[in-house]
Design a protein around this motif. Sequence first.
Motif, short mmCIF file in Angstrom:
data_model
loop_
_atom_site.label_atom_id
_atom_site.label_comp_id
_atom_site.label_asym_id
_atom_site.label_seq_id
_atom_site.Cartn_x
_atom_site.Cartn_y
_atom_site.Cartn_z
N THR A 24 0.84 -1.20 0.00
CA THR A 24 0.00 0.00 0.00
C THR A 24 0.87 1.25 0.00
OG1 THR A 24 -1.70 -1.20 1.22
CG2 THR A 24 -1.83 1.21 1.25
N ILE A 25 1.87 1.27 0.87
CA ILE A 25 2.76 2.44 0.93
C ILE A 25 3.56 2.55 -0.37
CG2 ILE A 25 4.77 3.39 2.14
CD1 ILE A 25 3.53 2.61 4.71
N ARG A 26 4.01 1.41 -0.90
CA ARG A 26 4.69 1.42 -2.21
C ARG A 26 3.82 2.09 -3.26
NH1 ARG A 26 4.03 -4.07 -4.29
NH2 ARG A 26 2.00 -3.14 -4.78
N ASP A 27 2.56 1.69 -3.35
CA ASP A 27 1.67 2.23 -4.39
C ASP A 27 1.41 3.73 -4.21
OD1 ASP A 27 1.59 -0.20 -5.55
OD2 ASP A 27 -0.52 -0.62 -5.16
N THR A 28 1.24 4.19 -2.95
CA THR A 28 0.99 5.62 -2.76
C THR A 28 2.24 6.43 -3.09
OG1 THR A 28 1.52 5.52 -0.40
CG2 THR A 28 -0.79 5.29 -0.99
N ILE A 29 3.43 5.87 -2.83
CA ILE A 29 4.68 6.59 -3.15
C ILE A 29 4.88 6.67 -4.67
CG2 ILE A 29 7.20 6.29 -3.11
CD1 ILE A 29 6.93 5.63 -0.14
N LEU A 30 4.55 5.57 -5.35
CA LEU A 30 4.69 5.56 -6.81
C LEU A 30 3.60 6.36 -7.52
CD1 LEU A 30 5.52 1.79 -7.48
CD2 LEU A 30 7.08 3.70 -7.78
N GLY A 31 2.49 6.57 -6.83
CA GLY A 31 1.34 7.20 -7.47
C GLY A 31 0.48 6.19 -8.21
N ALA A 32 0.53 4.91 -7.76
CA ALA A 32 -0.21 3.84 -8.42
C ALA A 32 -1.56 3.64 -7.73
CB ALA A 32 0.61 2.55 -8.39
N GLN A 33 -2.33 4.73 -7.64
CA GLN A 33 -3.62 4.64 -6.96
C GLN A 33 -4.76 4.55 -7.96
OE1 GLN A 33 -1.73 7.72 -5.87
NE2 GLN A 33 -2.02 7.76 -3.67
N PRO A 34 -5.93 3.99 -7.58
CA PRO A 34 -6.17 3.31 -6.31
C PRO A 34 -5.22 2.11 -6.11
CG PRO A 34 -8.00 2.96 -7.84
CD PRO A 34 -7.11 3.99 -8.44
N VAL A 35 -4.81 1.87 -4.87
CA VAL A 35 -3.81 0.85 -4.57
C VAL A 35 -4.31 -0.55 -4.97
CG1 VAL A 35 -2.91 2.26 -2.68
CG2 VAL A 35 -4.58 0.46 -2.20
N PHE A 36 -3.37 -1.49 -5.04
CA PHE A 36 -3.64 -2.80 -5.65
C PHE A 36 -4.85 -3.54 -5.09
CE2 PHE A 36 -1.88 -5.79 -2.45
CZ PHE A 36 -1.23 -4.91 -1.62
N TRP A 37 -5.08 -3.47 -3.77
CA TRP A 37 -6.18 -4.25 -3.20
C TRP A 37 -7.54 -3.58 -3.39
CZ3 TRP A 37 -8.11 -1.19 0.69
CH2 TRP A 37 -7.22 -0.32 1.34
#
Lengths: 215, 215, 215
Positions: free
Chosen positions: B53-66
């Motif tokens: 989740t933190i990885r995705d928010t840092i990369l800007g890959a939102q909404p996060v994977f789950w």
Amino acid sequence: MEQTTTVTEFVYYADMFGTAVFAISGALAAGRLRMDPFGVTVLAAVTAIGGGTIRDTILGAQPVFWITDTTYIWVVLLTALMVMLLVRCPRRLSGKWFQLADAFGLALFTVIGAQKALAYGASPLIAVMMGVMTGVVGGMIRDVLCREIPLVLRKEIYATASIVGGILYTISLEYQVAQVPAMIIAMVGALAIRVSAIYWRLSLPAFELNGDHHD
Amino acid sequence: MEQTTTVTEFVYYADMFGTAVFAISGALAAGRLRMDPFGVTVLAAVTAIGGGTIRDTILGAQPVFWITDTTYIWVVLLTALMVMLLVRCPRRLSGKWFQLADAFGLALFTVIGAQKALAYGASPLIAVMMGVMTGVVGGMIRDVLCREIPLVLRKEIYATASIVGGILYTISLEYQVAQVPAMIIAMVGALAIRVSAIYWRLSLPAFELNGDHHD
Amino acid sequence: MEQTTTVTEFVYYADMFGTAVFAISGALAAGRLRMDPFGVTVLAAVTAIGGGTIRDTILGAQPVFWITDTTYIWVVLLTALMVMLLVRCPRRLSGKWFQLADAFGLALFTVIGAQKALAYGASPLIAVMMGVMTGVVGGMIRDVLCREIPLVLRKEIYATASIVGGILYTISLEYQVAQVPAMIIAMVGALAIRVSAIYWRLSLPAFELNGDHHD
């Protein structure tokens, strides 16, 4: 149409009321640890807007809500200041009336969080999670900053009320209930559970592991 | 082409297996502190999906994977429930077999995290960091919520295995190794280090400061 | 035009200097708790880039700054390595000179954070908040990972210097002061307060709650 505006306005003012109540609970936690005015303000802010902030970053709803509408920040700042100036004996504030106000904030934040998740296209399951996150994560960060294991994870029926509220809200919408009655159903359900828990001092049974000492 | 589908499917099921293993470790930590069912579920979720989740928010890959694939959430919920219903003596679960499963999860999460970072255009250095973050940050948040200094920062050769896995993966790709062999090289490397550390009880030397008492 | 380039370059190198200073303070905290090299590196990174990372995710400025420019990561890695290799007696590093360097980092990070928030269209109030967040949140996460109540919330005049710096910066810009003099005004203001606080050992009065025992 005018009715919708009235409801929207009512929800907005109720949201500010919930923000103030959560900010008070953060400021009081800071006062118990003899923090300075900055610490009091940070704890008030984290408790009041921390859950919604994490919700928004997870959903990708940036800039987060309090950047778009800074009223939330003013409410937090003013509340923290008032608590520092006026409160000397916090017992009055941790009494039944405050707990009731806090339960109202929890119920409303849950519904608002679930609503925002659905607006961003999330599934009902995620909407319930986001509602609960909005309601309880601020208090969890407050507890971590106070070097405590978050109370909400341990015993009180607090998250349960939020979960039930979120489920009632999303199920109502699934069954084509309109927005306003769905909110009322959810908040009444969450409040009923939370208030019962306060009144009868209910808590969930703990999950205990035997034969294992933590090292 | 069919082979690629099979590999993708295998990685997906392995990912769910890793999610369940990490969720178990979170649920057990909650059980040791006698948390309630909500606490058990939150700790399981945080451990299993916190790093990604933190990885995705840092990369800007939102909404996060789950949010995109709620299967992760169902795996966490089901795992937390099963642990609460079935586990009474956690020693069996903290034994060698569980540690091996956890090492597998760590290795896989590292590769998946690095892969996602590269897909978002990150440099190899950042890909390694994001791999390690996916592998270890969930456990760090779990420890903080349990009011402990994260174990991974203190002594075990755990992060090291993840770092080596991430480096092997990105270097393999730099040298034009195909996706699947690169994943295998990385996971074998990470597993070899982690399993050796468990077997011979290896740990890195601590960085100790003398003549300074913490105040 | 050439002058602008020189200023931009100076700010960039000063930013790296601040990053190194904050990384040292994280590495030393890890050393006091006898963490391993991974722990030292994580604490260095969290202290140096944690505040800016949270700022960027809240603003929606992803991928966050150190993914776009990995120099920050190299500075953190090198600093952590140097501290582990060279530092045995941290007293020299926690002396007046280090505190002065840290105050410089705090002042600069505040201005850079406020600047970035304004660039993303935030209001002056939010810009001040984002400046303070950039300056102090990294240290707060460091303290939480060390299982301590963040010092910045308790007594030192540290956040206050950052708040004043942020306010001076945004007010200067409101009154049409150019970018460079506004930065200088803000940093001198923040440094003056922080250095005075160090020199005269000033702290804000705590907010204490009587008649309430924390349970």
